[in-house]
Design a protein around this motif. Structure first.
Motif, PDB file in Angstrom:
ATOM      1  N   SER A  46       0.828  -1.209   0.000  1.00  0.00           N
ATOM      2  CA  SER A  46       0.000   0.000   0.000  1.00  0.00           C
ATOM      3  C   SER A  46       0.859   1.254   0.000  1.00  0.00           C
ATOM      4  CB  SER A  46      -0.925  -0.005   1.219  1.00  0.00           C
ATOM      5  OG  SER A  46      -1.794  -1.120   1.200  1.00  0.00           O
ATOM      6  N   MET A  47       1.930   1.239   0.799  1.00  0.00           N
ATOM      7  CA  MET A  47       2.783   2.425   0.897  1.00  0.00           C
ATOM      8  C   MET A  47       3.504   2.691  -0.416  1.00  0.00           C
ATOM      9  SD  MET A  47       4.230   1.759   4.738  1.00  0.00           S
ATOM     10  CE  MET A  47       5.222   3.256   4.879  1.00  0.00           C
ATOM     11  N   SER A  48       3.928   1.640  -1.108  1.00  0.00           N
ATOM     12  CA  SER A  48       4.631   1.840  -2.378  1.00  0.00           C
ATOM     13  C   SER A  48       3.715   2.464  -3.420  1.00  0.00           C
ATOM     14  CB  SER A  48       5.177   0.511  -2.904  1.00  0.00           C
ATOM     15  OG  SER A  48       4.121  -0.362  -3.268  1.00  0.00           O
ATOM     16  N   ALA A  49       2.397   2.253  -3.269  1.00  0.00           N
ATOM     17  CA  ALA A  49       1.428   2.849  -4.188  1.00  0.00           C
ATOM     18  C   ALA A  49       0.923   4.199  -3.687  1.00  0.00           C
ATOM     19  CB  ALA A  49       0.248   1.893  -4.379  1.00  0.00           C
ATOM     20  N   GLY A  50       1.450   4.640  -2.525  1.00  0.00           N
ATOM     21  CA  GLY A  50       1.032   5.923  -1.964  1.00  0.00           C
ATOM     22  C   GLY A  50      -0.246   5.851  -1.157  1.00  0.00           C
ATOM     23  N   ASN A  51      -0.768   4.640  -0.917  1.00  0.00           N
ATOM     24  CA  ASN A  51      -2.013   4.489  -0.153  1.00  0.00           C
ATOM     25  C   ASN A  51      -1.692   4.264   1.321  1.00  0.00           C
ATOM     26  OD1 ASN A  51      -3.462   4.621  -2.603  1.00  0.00           O
ATOM     27  ND2 ASN A  51      -3.151   2.433  -2.923  1.00  0.00           N
ATOM     28  N   TYR A  52      -1.272   5.328   1.992  1.00  0.00           N
ATOM     29  CA  TYR A  52      -0.817   5.202   3.371  1.00  0.00           C
ATOM     30  C   TYR A  52      -1.961   4.849   4.318  1.00  0.00           C
ATOM     31  CZ  TYR A  52       3.779   6.840   2.036  1.00  0.00           C
ATOM     32  OH  TYR A  52       5.020   6.935   1.473  1.00  0.00           O
ATOM     33  N   GLY A  53      -3.162   5.305   3.991  1.00  0.00           N
ATOM     34  CA  GLY A  53      -4.309   4.948   4.824  1.00  0.00           C
ATOM     35  C   GLY A  53      -4.574   3.455   4.812  1.00  0.00           C
ATOM     36  N   ASP A  54      -4.445   2.828   3.627  1.00  0.00           N
ATOM     37  CA  ASP A  54      -4.644   1.375   3.527  1.00  0.00           C
ATOM     38  C   ASP A  54      -3.574   0.635   4.335  1.00  0.00           C
ATOM     39  OD1 ASP A  54      -6.747   1.885   1.874  1.00  0.00           O
ATOM     40  OD2 ASP A  54      -5.695   1.411   0.017  1.00  0.00           O
ATOM     41  N   ALA A  55      -2.351   1.165   4.338  1.00  0.00           N
ATOM     42  CA  ALA A  55      -1.275   0.530   5.110  1.00  0.00           C
ATOM     43  C   ALA A  55      -1.606   0.532   6.592  1.00  0.00           C
ATOM     44  CB  ALA A  55       0.043   1.259   4.864  1.00  0.00           C
ATOM     45  N   ALA A  56      -2.177   1.629   7.074  1.00  0.00           N
ATOM     46  CA  ALA A  56      -2.509   1.727   8.500  1.00  0.00           C
ATOM     47  C   ALA A  56      -3.652   0.798   8.876  1.00  0.00           C
ATOM     48  CB  ALA A  56      -2.870   3.169   8.851  1.00  0.00           C
ATOM     49  N   GLU A  57      -4.498   0.452   7.914  1.00  0.00           N
ATOM     50  CA  GLU A  57      -5.664  -0.373   8.218  1.00  0.00           C
ATOM     51  C   GLU A  57      -5.306  -1.829   8.521  1.00  0.00           C
ATOM     52  OE1 GLU A  57      -8.710  -0.049   5.332  1.00  0.00           O
ATOM     53  OE2 GLU A  57      -9.110   2.075   5.741  1.00  0.00           O
ATOM     54  N   VAL A  58      -4.100  -2.274   8.152  1.00  0.00           N
ATOM     55  CA  VAL A  58      -3.704  -3.647   8.465  1.00  0.00           C
ATOM     56  C   VAL A  58      -2.844  -3.684   9.729  1.00  0.00           C
ATOM     57  CG1 VAL A  58      -3.904  -4.485   6.108  1.00  0.00           C
ATOM     58  CG2 VAL A  58      -1.739  -3.509   6.859  1.00  0.00           C
ATOM     59  N   PHE A  59      -2.983  -2.677  10.557  1.00  0.00           N
ATOM     60  CA  PHE A  59      -2.252  -2.579  11.823  1.00  0.00           C
ATOM     61  C   PHE A  59      -2.554  -3.805  12.691  1.00  0.00           C
ATOM     62  CE2 PHE A  59      -1.628  -0.968  16.153  1.00  0.00           C
ATOM     63  CZ  PHE A  59      -0.419  -0.317  16.030  1.00  0.00           C
ATOM     64  N   PRO A  60      -1.525  -4.486  13.226  1.00  0.00           N
ATOM     65  CA  PRO A  60      -1.753  -5.722  13.991  1.00  0.00           C
ATOM     66  C   PRO A  60      -2.290  -5.455  15.393  1.00  0.00           C
ATOM     67  CG  PRO A  60       0.570  -5.174  14.008  1.00  0.00           C
ATOM     68  CD  PRO A  60      -0.090  -4.168  13.102  1.00  0.00           C
ATOM     69  N   GLN A  61      -2.871  -6.472  15.992  1.00  0.00           N
ATOM     70  CA  GLN A  61      -3.388  -6.338  17.357  1.00  0.00           C
ATOM     71  C   GLN A  61      -2.258  -6.313  18.372  1.00  0.00           C
ATOM     72  OE1 GLN A  61      -6.212  -9.520  17.856  1.00  0.00           O
ATOM     73  NE2 GLN A  61      -7.833  -8.421  16.789  1.00  0.00           N
ATOM     74  N   GLU A  62      -1.206  -7.046  18.109  1.00  0.00           N
ATOM     75  CA  GLU A  62      -0.052  -7.079  19.007  1.00  0.00           C
ATOM     76  C   GLU A  62       1.230  -6.996  18.178  1.00  0.00           C
ATOM     77  OE1 GLU A  62      -0.060 -10.471  21.536  1.00  0.00           O
ATOM     78  OE2 GLU A  62      -1.979 -10.004  22.469  1.00  0.00           O
ATOM     79  N   MET A  63       2.291  -6.505  18.819  1.00  0.00           N
ATOM     80  CA  MET A  63       3.581  -6.392  18.140  1.00  0.00           C
ATOM     81  C   MET A  63       4.424  -7.642  18.400  1.00  0.00           C
ATOM     82  SD  MET A  63       3.270  -3.538  16.696  1.00  0.00           S
ATOM     83  CE  MET A  63       2.050  -2.231  16.810  1.00  0.00           C
ATOM     84  N   ASP A  64       5.110  -8.105  17.361  1.00  0.00           N
ATOM     85  CA  ASP A  64       5.948  -9.300  17.505  1.00  0.00           C
ATOM     86  C   ASP A  64       7.230  -9.003  18.286  1.00  0.00           C
ATOM     87  OD1 ASP A  64       4.205 -10.898  16.169  1.00  0.00           O
ATOM     88  OD2 ASP A  64       5.235 -10.800  14.245  1.00  0.00           O
ATOM     89  N   ASN A  65       7.834  -7.840  18.005  1.00  0.00           N
ATOM     90  CA  ASN A  65       9.109  -7.497  18.619  1.00  0.00           C
ATOM     91  C   ASN A  65       9.343  -6.005  18.442  1.00  0.00           C
ATOM     92  OD1 ASN A  65      10.273  -7.163  15.898  1.00  0.00           O
ATOM     93  ND2 ASN A  65      10.164  -9.399  15.837  1.00  0.00           N
ATOM     94  N   SER A  66      10.474  -5.508  18.897  1.00  0.00           N
ATOM     95  CA  SER A  66      10.723  -4.068  18.838  1.00  0.00           C
ATOM     96  C   SER A  66      10.838  -3.569  17.400  1.00  0.00           C
ATOM     97  CB  SER A  66      11.988  -3.715  19.625  1.00  0.00           C
ATOM     98  OG  SER A  66      13.140  -4.288  19.030  1.00  0.00           O
ATOM     99  N   SER A  67      11.420  -4.376  16.508  1.00  0.00           N
ATOM    100  CA  SER A  67      11.533  -3.966  15.104  1.00  0.00           C
ATOM    101  C   SER A  67      10.162  -3.871  14.455  1.00  0.00           C
ATOM    102  CB  SER A  67      12.403  -4.962  14.327  1.00  0.00           C
ATOM    103  OG  SER A  67      13.721  -4.971  14.829  1.00  0.00           O
ATOM    104  N   ASP A  68       9.291  -4.793  14.798  1.00  0.00           N
ATOM    105  CA  ASP A  68       7.922  -4.775  14.290  1.00  0.00           C
ATOM    106  C   ASP A  68       7.218  -3.495  14.752  1.00  0.00           C
ATOM    107  OD1 ASP A  68       5.623  -5.842  13.008  1.00  0.00           O
ATOM    108  OD2 ASP A  68       4.868  -6.554  14.930  1.00  0.00           O
TER     109      ASP A  68
END
Length: 621
Positions: A180-202
């Motif tokens: 999504s970000m590569s296509a400039g659709n930053y809102g779509d990228a935010a919509e797949v936000f995970p419920q929990e983080m895997d690690n600090s890099s995530d």
């Protein structure tokens, strides 16, 4: 009538009988399956198969078929199990549950080609992970390599999300967000936000996504979570152990301080910077950072922001210490060298020679303010210039070169107009890279110099010829039309200067378009736009655009933009001027109360604002 009622009654009785029949069949099916389960549990497979065989005639729904299928499968009667599914699918070919169960059956039987073909029905549904599994399996088998654009396509984004639904690994969601970000659709990228983080890099990755979406509060939360996770001891199977690149504390702290700053929380931003700087030593013994990171410009930027914050709070000692440290440790860090040069110039020019101070000094009296002034740190202008010139010799950086020229111009304020013009044209001649073409920084310096000396026509001519040479404007279309089409390729200062010249030429439509691009569309990513002022745009550009809105009758839009510009202005002079202009718009809208309130605040910010004082006096007559 009586006969009609009898028919109606018979119909109702018939419906009731049908309903009862369905319920009894369902109860019969449930009872039969329960009985089959008991035989299976007790180890009587033949009796269970006899019951299941009788159940085949009672199947009414896909769920009935799946119930019988599961019992056959538990008895390892795969042919009978598949026969039940096929028969039910013939009646319900698009039923998702039946198809998902059959795909799983085919997969377990290693009939992958059949499974992949049937799984296409599940694409984009809650069972889409089954399709994605075969999709990626087939992709791995391909010998031909695919372009990067394929892996960043919308189709792949959907597959990544499906894969995440299968195993809950956030790496799939990061892949989807990147599409999504590569296509400039930053809102779509935010919509797949995970419920929990895997690690600090995530967590750091999602902080970047939120920051680019202007969700600075959410970005800060992700970064705090990243810091918390980085302090946990990773397990042997932790993603942190196998991640390709660990998040640097400097990167996380820098983005966190920027997030706070974008929310207007300057104090919190400085707190983050101060905590990191306090933890660092030149060898990095107190922080998990490499020597390369300790020498990075990112860390230098944090030191510089702290120095600028100290200047805003009039803590000149802290600012001087930070700036001197910066130019010593990063001798080619252009922003620090420029800031150090400005500090040196301002500290050398500052004087306290008003009559009262002179009389006190003559009497041998030193006030607290005088003592504080006398103890102010003073950087050497010659030292600053030497450092800047040495860096220019090493790096050939045009921005720093122009900063040297401007500092020398300020120091040589006694030179006449002819001398300054001659120096400027010699600079242009030495740095020409083509006919009417010079490096952008040199051009900006020249245009600014000409305007400051009131050589408007020369400045306009030089700037227009530069744009024509740089962007090939006016070759096939009129200059103004080409100028608008070239906006996405232009540097922001070029757009803002073009807006200034268009305004001077009273070309309202072009001026409006240029300033709208500068204010709303010149952000660091496509996420910026709409009604938010781009962080790259100058506050003055927003003020100019608001003036255009006001003059063309769009008073409400002007008020809104003035308000946004006022909140981002950093000095009281500019904020006072904006409040005065707000008052003018309120006056035009016949809102005297709002106008008076704005004028009073304008004078509170800058008591010397004569325009605000004059307008306020008219209201109070």
């Amino acid at each position: 009538m009586r006969r009609f009622l009898c028919v109606l009654a018979l119909g109702a009785i018939g419906a009731a009988l049908v309903s009862c029949s369905s319920k009894s069949r369902a109860m019969s099916m449930t009872s039969a399956l329960d009985e089959a389960d008991r035989y299976i549990a007790q180890g009587y497979p033949k009796d269970a198969l006899r019951i299941l065989s009788s159940c085949e005639k009672k199947i009414l729904s896909p769920m009935d078929a799946i119930g019988v299928y599961k019992r056959y499968l538990s008895l390892d009667e795969k042919k009978s199990a598949e026969k039940i599914l096929k028969a039910s699918l013939k009646k319900n070919p698009k039923n998702l549950e039946l198809n998902a169960v059959y795909v799983s059956f085919l997969k377990n039987g290693k009939r992958f080609d059949e499974a992949f073909k049937r799984s296409e029905l599940l694409k984009g549904t809650k069972y889409g992970s089954l399709y994605s599994e075969f999709f990626f399996r087939d992709l791995i088998k391909e010998e031909a390599s695919r372009p990067v654009s394929f892996y960043l396509s919308e189709e792949m984004a959907a597959r990544y999300v499906d894969a995440y639904n299968s195993n809950k690994d956030n790496a799939w969601l990061r892949n989807a967000a990147l599409c999504s970000m590569s296509a400039g659709n930053y809102g779509d990228a935010a919509e797949v936000f995970p419920q929990e983080m895997d690690n600090s890099s995530d967590a750091y990755f999602w902080a970047l996504v939120m920051y680019d979406n202007k969700k600075f509060g959410e970005a800060a939360e992700c970064l705090l979570e990243s810091q918390r996770l980085s302090k946990k001891t990773p397990s042997l199977l932790s993603d942190e152990k196998i991640s390709a690149r660990k998040t640097s504390p400097i990167e996380a702290a820098s983005l966190l301080s920027d997030s706070y700053a974008m929310m207007g929380e300057e104090k919190e931003a400085e707190k983050v910077r101060g905590q990191l700087i306090a933890e660092l030593t030149l060898g990095g013994e107190k922080a998990d950072v490499s020597p390369e990171e300790l020498s990075s410009s990112l860390l230098g930027t944090m030191y510089l922001n702290s120095a600028l914050y100290a200047l805003q709070r009039n803590d000149e000692r802290a600012a001087y210490n930070s700036l001197l440290f910066l130019v010593q440790k990063w001798p080619d860090f252009v922003p620090a060298l420029i800031a150090y040069g400005n500090f040196a110039y301002n500290s050398s020019k500052a004087v306290m020679d008003d009559p009262l101070t002179k009389s006190l000094r003559d009497a041998g009296v030193v006030s607290t303010d005088m003592k504080r002034f006398d103890e102010r740190p003073r950087a050497s202008v010659s030292d600053a210039l030497l450092r800047m010139k040495e860096s220019v010799a090493r790096t050939r950086n045009d921005t720093l070169y122009v900063a040297v020229l401007e500092l020398e111009d300020k120091l040589d304020d006694s030179s006449d107009e002819r001398t300054r013009l001659g120096r400027m044209y010699r600079v242009l001649e030495r740095n020409a890279i083509g006919a009417d073409l010079f490096p952008p920084e040199i051009t900006q310096y020249a245009v600014h110099t000409l305007l400051s000396l009131d050589h408007y026509d020369e400045a306009k001519s030089l700037f227009k010829k530069y744009l024509i040479a740089r962007y090939k404007l006016g070759t096939e279309r009129p200059f103004e039309e080409d100028l608008v089409l070239a906006l996405p390729n232009m540097i922001l200062w070029e757009v803002e200067y073009a807006g200034y010249f268009a305004a001077r030429e009273k070309n309202t439509d072009l001026t409006k378009r240029l300033y709208e691009y500068a204010v709303y569309e010149s952000g660091f990513s496509p996420a910026y736009g709409g009604e938010e002022i781009s962080p790259a745009a100058a506050t003055e550009s927003a003020v100019n655009l608001a003036m255009i809105y006001s003059s063309t009758g769009n008073k409400d839009k002007a008020l809104e933009l003035y308000g946004r510009a006022q909140s981002r202005a950093t000095d009281n002079y500019t904020r006072s001027e904006i409040m005065y202009r707000l008052a003018c718009v309120y006056d035009a809208k016949k809102d005297a109360a709002a106008a008076i309130k704005s004028l009073e605040y304008s004078l509170y910010l800058d008591p010397s604002n004569g325009n605000a004082r004059l307008l306020l006096s008219k209201f109070k007559k």
